[in-house]
Design a protein around this motif. Structure first.
Motif, short mmCIF file in Angstrom:
data_model
loop_
_atom_site.label_atom_id
_atom_site.label_comp_id
_atom_site.label_asym_id
_atom_site.label_seq_id
_atom_site.Cartn_x
_atom_site.Cartn_y
_atom_site.Cartn_z
N GLY A 34 1.02 -1.04 -0.13
CA GLY A 34 -0.02 -0.29 -0.11
C GLY A 34 0.58 1.41 -0.30
N ALA A 35 1.80 1.31 1.11
CA ALA A 35 2.84 2.61 0.61
C ALA A 35 3.59 2.74 -0.64
CB ALA A 35 3.63 2.40 2.13
N ARG A 36 3.90 1.95 -0.59
CA ARG A 36 4.61 1.87 -2.66
C ARG A 36 4.06 2.23 -3.72
NH1 ARG A 36 8.32 -3.23 -1.23
NH2 ARG A 36 10.36 -2.34 -1.53
N ALA A 37 3.01 1.43 -3.70
CA ALA A 37 1.62 2.07 -4.61
C ALA A 37 0.88 3.23 -4.28
CB ALA A 37 0.21 0.84 -4.26
N ALA A 38 1.64 3.77 -3.05
CA ALA A 38 0.89 5.20 -2.79
C ALA A 38 1.63 6.45 -3.08
CB ALA A 38 0.44 5.30 -1.74
N LEU A 39 3.24 5.82 -3.38
CA LEU A 39 4.50 7.22 -3.59
C LEU A 39 4.05 6.46 -4.87
CD1 LEU A 39 6.66 5.18 -1.08
CD2 LEU A 39 6.01 7.47 -0.96
N ALA A 40 3.99 5.80 -5.46
CA ALA A 40 4.10 5.57 -7.45
C ALA A 40 3.12 6.17 -7.74
CB ALA A 40 4.15 3.98 -7.78
N GLY A 41 1.96 6.51 -7.17
CA GLY A 41 1.36 7.10 -7.29
C GLY A 41 0.77 8.17 -7.60
N LEU A 42 1.61 8.82 -6.48
CA LEU A 42 2.53 10.52 -6.12
C LEU A 42 3.43 11.00 -6.89
CD1 LEU A 42 1.06 10.26 -2.55
CD2 LEU A 42 -0.06 11.69 -3.82
N GLY A 43 4.05 9.55 -7.25
CA GLY A 43 5.36 10.40 -8.83
C GLY A 43 6.26 10.16 -7.63
N LEU A 44 6.28 10.27 -6.31
CA LEU A 44 7.66 10.27 -5.56
C LEU A 44 8.69 9.25 -5.08
CD1 LEU A 44 5.78 10.97 -2.36
CD2 LEU A 44 7.06 13.17 -4.24
N PRO A 45 9.67 9.25 -5.67
CA PRO A 45 10.51 7.93 -5.80
C PRO A 45 10.14 6.83 -4.34
CG PRO A 45 11.69 10.23 -4.33
CD PRO A 45 10.38 10.60 -5.34
N PRO A 46 10.84 5.98 -4.67
CA PRO A 46 9.74 4.41 -3.93
C PRO A 46 10.38 4.58 -2.46
CG PRO A 46 11.68 3.83 -5.13
CD PRO A 46 11.33 5.50 -6.07
N ALA A 47 10.00 3.91 -1.69
CA ALA A 47 10.51 4.15 -0.21
C ALA A 47 11.15 2.73 -0.02
CB ALA A 47 9.36 3.81 0.46
N ARG A 48 12.46 3.46 0.91
CA ARG A 48 13.70 2.50 1.53
C ARG A 48 12.38 1.90 2.35
NH1 ARG A 48 19.31 3.98 4.66
NH2 ARG A 48 20.02 1.70 5.12
N VAL A 49 12.44 0.44 2.45
CA VAL A 49 11.80 -0.36 2.91
C VAL A 49 12.93 -1.58 4.15
CG1 VAL A 49 10.28 -2.19 3.65
CG2 VAL A 49 9.74 -0.49 1.61
N LEU A 50 12.64 -1.36 5.36
CA LEU A 50 12.83 -1.66 5.85
C LEU A 50 12.22 -2.89 6.80
CD1 LEU A 50 15.57 -0.59 5.00
CD2 LEU A 50 16.00 0.46 7.64
N THR A 51 12.33 -4.37 6.54
CA THR A 51 11.18 -5.30 6.54
C THR A 51 12.16 -6.25 8.29
OG1 THR A 51 9.69 -5.28 5.76
CG2 THR A 51 11.33 -7.33 5.90
N ARG A 52 11.60 -6.72 9.24
CA ARG A 52 11.69 -7.77 9.77
C ARG A 52 10.93 -8.56 10.85
NH1 ARG A 52 16.81 -6.79 14.19
NH2 ARG A 52 15.08 -7.12 15.31
N ASP A 53 10.52 -7.56 11.77
CA ASP A 53 9.80 -7.97 12.86
C ASP A 53 9.32 -6.98 13.90
OD1 ASP A 53 11.28 -7.36 14.78
OD2 ASP A 53 12.37 -9.53 15.41
N HIS A 54 7.72 -7.46 13.77
CA HIS A 54 7.43 -6.05 14.67
C HIS A 54 7.94 -5.67 16.43
CE1 HIS A 54 4.27 -5.37 12.55
NE2 HIS A 54 4.04 -6.44 12.31
N THR A 55 9.08 -6.31 16.41
CA THR A 55 9.73 -6.12 18.21
C THR A 55 9.82 -4.09 18.15
OG1 THR A 55 12.30 -7.08 17.15
CG2 THR A 55 10.51 -7.96 18.66
N ARG A 56 10.63 -4.27 19.34
CA ARG A 56 10.40 -2.49 19.73
C ARG A 56 11.95 -2.49 19.01
NH1 ARG A 56 8.81 -0.37 25.71
NH2 ARG A 56 10.85 1.71 25.37
N ALA A 57 12.35 -3.53 19.39
CA ALA A 57 13.80 -3.37 19.31
C ALA A 57 14.42 -2.95 17.51
CB ALA A 57 14.30 -4.74 19.60
N TRP A 58 13.79 -3.59 16.42
CA TRP A 58 13.51 -3.06 15.47
C TRP A 58 13.35 -2.31 14.83
CZ3 TRP A 58 16.14 -3.99 11.45
CH2 TRP A 58 15.42 -3.75 10.15
N GLY A 59 12.49 -1.15 15.68
CA GLY A 59 11.78 0.02 15.76
C GLY A 59 12.95 0.62 15.43
N THR A 60 13.68 1.01 16.82
CA THR A 60 15.16 1.40 17.35
C THR A 60 16.29 0.77 16.35
OG1 THR A 60 14.42 0.65 19.27
CG2 THR A 60 16.41 1.18 19.06
N GLU A 61 16.53 -0.21 15.72
CA GLU A 61 17.56 0.15 15.08
C GLU A 61 17.20 -0.14 13.39
OE1 GLU A 61 20.46 -1.66 14.52
OE2 GLU A 61 20.63 -2.54 12.22
#
Lengths: 354, 354
Positions: B192-219
């Motif tokens: 959804g985020a990617r599609a929205a950016l593309a639709g707005l003509g913005l550069p693709p987002a940098r996407v960091l994926t791993r897990d739903h922990t607070r630690a990953w949010g920090t990192e």
DNA sequence: CTGAAAGCGCTTACAG
DNA sequence: CTGAAAGCGCTTACAG
């Protein structure tokens, strides 16, 4: 798929099939193999309802809590669930919303379902139900029933510790915001706070009691702060209350901890991320759940000793909402002081990034 | 106390007792009264296990969630529990910790217990279990199984809305922090985020994926902010991630929203009390639970229609962590801007108290 | 209207 | 080692 069908298929009696399936001795090796193979082939699984009826044990435990949205109970319940699962018990969950009527019907239903034991957070202290003639552990709160195992937090001592902390910072006018007076937890927290003040030779606290809602935290804070001789420190007897109180203080422009210190009983995820981070007593929720499960499981295993009454101690986590009275500046800890507000990166320890 | 005992006491047949107790017709008025009186007197309650075996209906529903400590699931589960209770169903709760192995055994146990239906938050998308031959509703996440009812949040649209909000403030370098890529929720949020950016003509987002922990949010926040061309805005795909990210930004002295905007998908209690309050998409958790329960109950009532695939929309709550890029000051809303930090009562709307 | 019987699926003495 | 029988507590055709 039933044992009867397997028996028919193999030309055996159901009793033989049953013995083979449950791993009893006195079954011929060849027979056993044949039964196991057939069971495997058809994906046979024993019907737990039939087994429960016959064995007169359901391997189910009932858990009755006020509210799963409250982290307090969610944490205990999670530990209970895991312990029970590890010991082969399923968990039947009921929620009461602190309504004695719902509690009664929940317990009745659990009994009907033939659960083998119950972990209960009682809604009100005057016991709302008669005896259940099955093992019950009262967790966190107690109904005053004495012939029942109880596992609680050391509310009295923890509240006293919070008061002691505030007093040691120099506060003398300390107020208390608390929840439902019919909960044993509330009464013990208030009593602990009062005892601590008396022990320190401080004037008795102004105690505002009603319920554990955020709205009451807000309202009580407003009353305290707009009244005569406002306190220099507030002890909020739950995290929800602290949340409301903090919010209201901020709305009124009262600097915390500069103008008013705030300590909570009950810790939460966001206490160390909000500004300022909230000083709070962390309660030993996981231990309470763990011990409750152990006691109940030991009863189910036949333990006959007299009722246990366990108290587990929490610990105070000093963060940024408490400081000496009259201090003009906020008391945020150095490594968390920056970035959140207008002071910006100027006093940031790391300097930050462009 | 059993029907047999009542029958003996009154000199009746158990079948008559049973009919009287269940309120069936064709029972003499006097007989009925006598039975009811005896039942009352002895506190008779029908044995739900025996009844379940005979009627072949347990009136139990299984609920399988990853984690009760997560407000996300706790909220849905609470609603489920209430709905089921209202309709005379008990709830058997199992927790998986997102472990497919635990999920499998949990489902097996529920089936053994003869639950009549299951609400499941699947752990991983490649389905981890075979069909269950009983009504299943997949809630929040989906396993890709198509012949099953599903009730989900409108993840795609909600993520797009968050991105749209950031873009409308003027952000062009927007990064995404997300959780486990094997969850359908994560994939849809990222898409959804990617599609929205593309639709707005913005550069693709940098996407960091791993897990739903607070630690990953920090990192992840650390990586984004110390890397080349740091983003001016971050979209955190869950409240836990937002929490970690916010914490880290604060620790690094990065003013939010002055230097970096942050929007979260997933709302929480403390989002409007922390400093600054967090802009977030509130998900319709109660509705998701409610609808899941309704669908399952309708299946249990015999509904035969083809599988429903429901999407419920959330709504964006704009708070204080998002503003135009490059703004020097924080963007707290007026009535919440004061008191939390060094700026003190000077700019307090109410003036505060001595 | 009431009772005797069968049966849900499984387990467990009791015989053989 | 294996089978026939009884029974857990309840419900439900089937007779009377």
């Amino acid at each position: 798929m039933t044992q009867k069908q397997i028996a028919r298929e193999l030309g055996l009696a159901v009793s033989t099939v049953s013995r083979a399936l449950t791993g009893q001795p006195h079954v011929g090796e060849a027979t056993r193999k044949a039964v196991l193979a057939a069971a495997e082939r058809h994906g046979y699984r024993p019907n737990a309802v039939a087994r429960a009826l016959r064995r007169r044990e359901t391997r189910m435990i009932g858990v009755v809590v006020p509210d799963m949205l409250n982290h307090f109970y969610a944490a205990c319940t999670t530990v209970l669930q895991e312990s029970f699962e590890d010991h082969g018990y399923g968990m039947l969950l009921a929620v009461t919303g602190n309504d004695p009527q719902r509690e009664r019907t929940a317990l009745a239903r659990l009994r009907d379902a033939q659960v083998e034991g119950v972990v209960l957070v009682p809604s009100a202290t005057p016991r709302s139900t008669g005896p259940l003639d099955l093992p019950v552990v009262e967790m966190i709160r107690t109904s005053g029933r004495t012939q029942v195992d109880t596992v609680q937090c050391a509310e009295h001592e923890t509240a006293a510790e919070a008061i002691g902390h505030l007093a040691s910072l120099g506060h003398r006018r300390i107020a208390v915001i608390a929840g439902e007076p019919e909960f044993s937890t509330t009464r013990e927290r208030v009593a602990g706070a009062r005892a601590a003040l008396a022990g320190l030779g401080l004037p008795p606290a102004r105690v505002l009691t009603r319920d554990h809602t955020r709205a009451w935290g807000t309202e009580a804070m407003r009353q305290l702060v707009t009244g005569e001789e406002p306190p220099t420190a507030v002890f909020a007897a739950s995290s929800e209350l602290a949340l409301g109180a903090l919010h209201e203080a901020q709305r009124l422009g009262i600097g915390i901890p500069g103008r008013l210190s705030l300590a909570a009983l009950g810790n939460t995820d966001w206490f160390d991320v909000c500004r300022p981070p909230v000083t709070a007593c962390a309660q030993p929720l996981a231990e309470v759940g763990m011990i409750s499960a152990q006691i109940l499981l030991s009863r189910l295993a036949g333990a006959r000793r007299s009722p246990s009454h366990i108290r587990v101690s929490g610990r105070l986590v000093v963060r940024g909402t408490t400081s000496a009275p009259g201090a003009r500046r906020d008391g945020d800890r150095p490594r968390e002081a920056s970035g959140a507000s207008a002071d910006g990166p100027a006093n940031s320890p790391t300097g930050g990034l462009g």
